[in-house]
Design an enzyme around this catalytic site. Structure first.
Site, PDB file in Angstrom:
ATOM      1  N   LYS A 109      45.891  46.903  24.791  1.00 19.04           N
ATOM      2  CA  LYS A 109      44.884  45.843  24.640  1.00 19.04           C
ATOM      3  C   LYS A 109      45.435  44.596  25.310  1.00 19.04           C
ATOM      4  CE  LYS A 109      40.825  45.417  22.705  1.00 19.04           C
ATOM      5  NZ  LYS A 109      39.847  46.496  22.537  1.00 19.04           N
TER       6      LYS A 109
HETATM    7  P1  NAD Z   1      30.618  40.723  23.435  1.00 21.29           P
HETATM    8  O1  NAD Z   1      31.454  39.568  23.800  1.00 21.29           O
HETATM    9  O2  NAD Z   1      29.728  41.332  24.462  1.00 21.29           O
HETATM   10  O3  NAD Z   1      29.674  40.327  22.183  1.00 21.29           O
HETATM   11  C1  NAD Z   1      30.175  39.796  21.004  1.00 21.29           C
HETATM   12  C2  NAD Z   1      29.000  39.383  20.149  1.00 21.29           C
HETATM   13  O4  NAD Z   1      29.479  38.954  18.868  1.00 21.29           O
HETATM   14  C3  NAD Z   1      28.195  38.215  20.736  1.00 21.29           C
HETATM   15  O5  NAD Z   1      26.815  38.451  20.521  1.00 21.29           O
HETATM   16  C4  NAD Z   1      28.647  37.030  19.891  1.00 21.29           C
HETATM   17  O6  NAD Z   1      27.674  35.999  19.822  1.00 21.29           O
HETATM   18  C5  NAD Z   1      28.821  37.725  18.555  1.00 21.29           C
HETATM   19  N1  NAD Z   1      29.613  36.958  17.599  1.00 21.29           N
HETATM   20  C6  NAD Z   1      30.745  36.262  17.796  1.00 21.29           C
HETATM   21  N2  NAD Z   1      31.116  35.658  16.652  1.00 21.29           N
HETATM   22  C7  NAD Z   1      30.202  35.998  15.726  1.00 21.29           C
HETATM   23  C8  NAD Z   1      30.024  35.701  14.354  1.00 21.29           C
HETATM   24  N3  NAD Z   1      30.903  34.930  13.711  1.00 21.29           N
HETATM   25  N4  NAD Z   1      28.958  36.236  13.702  1.00 21.29           N
HETATM   26  C9  NAD Z   1      28.070  37.030  14.347  1.00 21.29           C
HETATM   27  N5  NAD Z   1      28.193  37.348  15.637  1.00 21.29           N
HETATM   28  C10 NAD Z   1      29.242  36.839  16.315  1.00 21.29           C
HETATM   29  O7  NAD Z   1      31.623  41.804  22.811  1.00 21.29           O
HETATM   30  P2  NAD Z   1      31.413  43.386  22.692  1.00 21.29           P
HETATM   31  O8  NAD Z   1      31.998  44.021  23.894  1.00 21.29           O
HETATM   32  O9  NAD Z   1      30.028  43.662  22.275  1.00 21.29           O
HETATM   33  O10 NAD Z   1      32.414  43.731  21.488  1.00 21.29           O
HETATM   34  C11 NAD Z   1      32.040  43.588  20.123  1.00 21.29           C
HETATM   35  C12 NAD Z   1      33.033  44.347  19.254  1.00 21.29           C
HETATM   36  O11 NAD Z   1      33.048  45.732  19.642  1.00 21.29           O
HETATM   37  C13 NAD Z   1      34.481  43.867  19.362  1.00 21.29           C
HETATM   38  O12 NAD Z   1      35.117  44.032  18.097  1.00 21.29           O
HETATM   39  C14 NAD Z   1      35.101  44.842  20.335  1.00 21.29           C
HETATM   40  O13 NAD Z   1      36.507  44.968  20.185  1.00 21.29           O
HETATM   41  C15 NAD Z   1      34.397  46.119  19.928  1.00 21.29           C
HETATM   42  N6  NAD Z   1      34.394  47.149  20.956  1.00 21.29           N
HETATM   43  C16 NAD Z   1      33.854  46.913  22.189  1.00 21.29           C
HETATM   44  C17 NAD Z   1      33.846  47.926  23.136  1.00 21.29           C
HETATM   45  C18 NAD Z   1      33.178  47.749  24.475  1.00 21.29           C
HETATM   46  O14 NAD Z   1      33.029  48.739  25.186  1.00 21.29           O
HETATM   47  N7  NAD Z   1      32.735  46.571  24.844  1.00 21.29           N
HETATM   48  C19 NAD Z   1      34.420  49.169  22.839  1.00 21.29           C
HETATM   49  C20 NAD Z   1      34.947  49.385  21.565  1.00 21.29           C
HETATM   50  C21 NAD Z   1      34.926  48.373  20.630  1.00 21.29           C
END
Ligand code: NAD
Length: 420
Positions: A109
């Site tokens: 990561k």
């Molecule tokens: P992203 O940056 O595209 O979106 C994050 C979202 O969370 C945004 O809509 C933001 O406004 C929202 N957010 C932030 N703080 C918040 C709060 N306090 N309350 C409510 N919403 C809030 O990120 P992503 O890629 O969608 O990742 C989201 C989660 O999924 C993370 O934990 C990430 O580690 C996990 N994840 C992502 C992937 C991937 O392929 N992108 C894969 C596995 C896990």
């Protein structure tokens, strides 16, 4: 000393989950120590010129948990909370996730402590390019392959690919995944994590004997994962009744049109103010009655404060580490919530990243249908394995998923032996 270097609530959580699972697996102290601690912890400073002309230095990290089973694989996060301990925890979870899914990768990561919402496109580009340049000796298709995570996207991956390829003197598409399709990204990668979350959430609904068409869902986070999870669940017939993001939360018991909300976000920057819904306190949203609750934003949002009040039937952990140790203890005593744990639930992203890496190495391009069919097959197999293992050993789903992943890594460590 080791603990002090990584001191952080998220790392403490990951370490406690590991210790509990290692106890269940009865791992010897030798293998336990070698599995638990990361192989490499990299910290770099990233100086960039801001648009104002001033120079600002950001801190960037990359943690490579293990290279024992292959190159490390894992996302790059741009967020103000990024710290070395948090990145180490996320790398550790990636390691067990890759092993659980049978992918030939270790976990990694990365992150930069910054607020991408307050940075211009050119500032983000300069920061990404300098971070990549600092990482050049440590990354590559056979050592470390990054992907998007919170705050990063396919454009960030394209800049990383460009820096790496410029130094190599030729295009190296397999150095990152989650890149644009016309730069040899994979069809289906952008939607993969959310698609996998929706696929397993509805599989869990079936286990609970709830018809998809009668089910409701609430989602925290409307970024890449939250949006695609919402859209896919909607396509499966589930009614999405609540969604939140960093700007606020919206609720409509009759259902929220996901594409219409997405258009609103594109125009206004957040879900707040979406007319076809009511505003609701984001914390209250989590404890509204629903069939599926999907935390898809930050870590540690299901806590001892709200775990007793959850009114969902399925908790599908799209985010990494959304449930604290204290909340886990409460949920384990409740037999009315079916948990789909993070390392299983969000594994669709890394699985399609693996497909992308394979396509790049073969100079081949699969269709979206081919990608999603292969993904569904692998997700279903992992889900069934975890549930069967949990039942056979009378374990909570989280411990079962971790046990299957950690055992795989421990076995390979034993087979390879300790050098020198
Ligand atoms: P992203 O940056 O595209 O979106 C994050 C979202 O969370 C945004 O809509 C933001 O406004 C929202 N957010 C932030 N703080 C918040 C709060 N306090 N309350 C409510 N919403 C809030 O990120 P992503 O890629 O969608 O990742 C989201 C989660 O999924 C993370 O934990 C990430 O580690 C996990 N994840 C992502 C992937 C991937 O392929 N992108 C894969 C596995 C896990």
């Amino acid at each position: 000393m080791k603990e002090q270097l990584l001191e952080n609530p998220v790392f403490n959580m990951a370490a406690e989950q590991f210790d509990r699972t290692a106890d269940f697996l009865n791992l010897s102290n030798d293998v336990r120590e070698r599995c638990k601690w990361p192989k490499r912890l990299l910290t770099v400073s990233i100086p960039i010129k801001r648009d104002t002309g001033e120079t600002e230095v950001f801190f960037g990290y990359r943690v490579q948990h293990h290279l024992t089973r292959g190159p490390v694989k894992g996302g790059l996060r741009f967020h103000p909370n990024v710290e070395l301990g948090e990145v180490a925890a996320l790398a550790m979870w990636m390691n067990w996730k890759c092993a659980l899914m049978g992918l030939p990768f270790g976990g990694g990561k990365g992150g930069v402590t910054c607020d991408p919402r307050n940075m211009s496109e050119s500032e983000l580009e300069n920061m990404t390019r300098r971070y990549t340049a600092e990482m050049l000796p440590f990354i590559g298709p056979e050592t470390d392959v990054m992907a998007p995570d919170m705050g990063t996207n396919e454009q960030v991956m394209a800049w990383m690919l460009d820096v790496y390829s410029s130094h190599a003197g030729h295009l190296v598409p397999s150095v990152v995944t989650g890149k644009p399709v016309n730069l040899q990204g994979s069809e289906g990668r952008t939607a993969a994590t959310g698609h996998g979350v929706a696929f397993l959430a509805t599989r869990a609904l079936t286990k609970c004997k709830i018809l998809h068409e009668k089910a409701t869902a609430i989602i925290q986070g409307f970024g890449n994962v939250g949006y695609h999870a919402a859209l896919t669940m909607e396509r499966f017939g589930v009614t999405i009744i609540g969604i939140s993001d960093v700007t606020g939360a919206v609720y409509n018991s009759e259902g929220i049109n996901v594409r219409a909300l997405s258009d609103h976000v594109a125009e206004s920057g957040g879900v707040k103010g979406f007319l076809a819904s009511d505003a609701i306190d984001p914390n209250d949203l989590l404890v509204q009655e629903c069939d599926v609750l999907v935390p898809a934003a930050l870590e540690r949002v299901i806590t001892v404060e709200n775990a007793r009040d959850l009114k969902c039937k399925v908790l599908a952990e799209a985010a990494n580490g959304p449930t604290t140790i204290g909340a886990d203890a409460i949920l384990e005593k409740r037999d009315d919530i079916f948990l789909v744990p993070d390392i299983l639930c969000n594994a669709g992203g890394v699985t399609v990243s693996y497909f992308e890496w394979v396509q790049n190495l073969q100079r081949f391009q699969w269709s979206e249908q081919e990608v999603l069919t292969k993904l569904d097959t692998m997700m279903a197999k992992a889900f069934d394995r975890v549930i069967a293992f949990a039942q056979r050993n009378e374990l909570p789903h989280r411990v079962a998923a971790l046990a299957l992943g950690i055992k795989e890594v421990a076995d390979v460590k034993k087979q390879r032996g300790l050098f020198p």
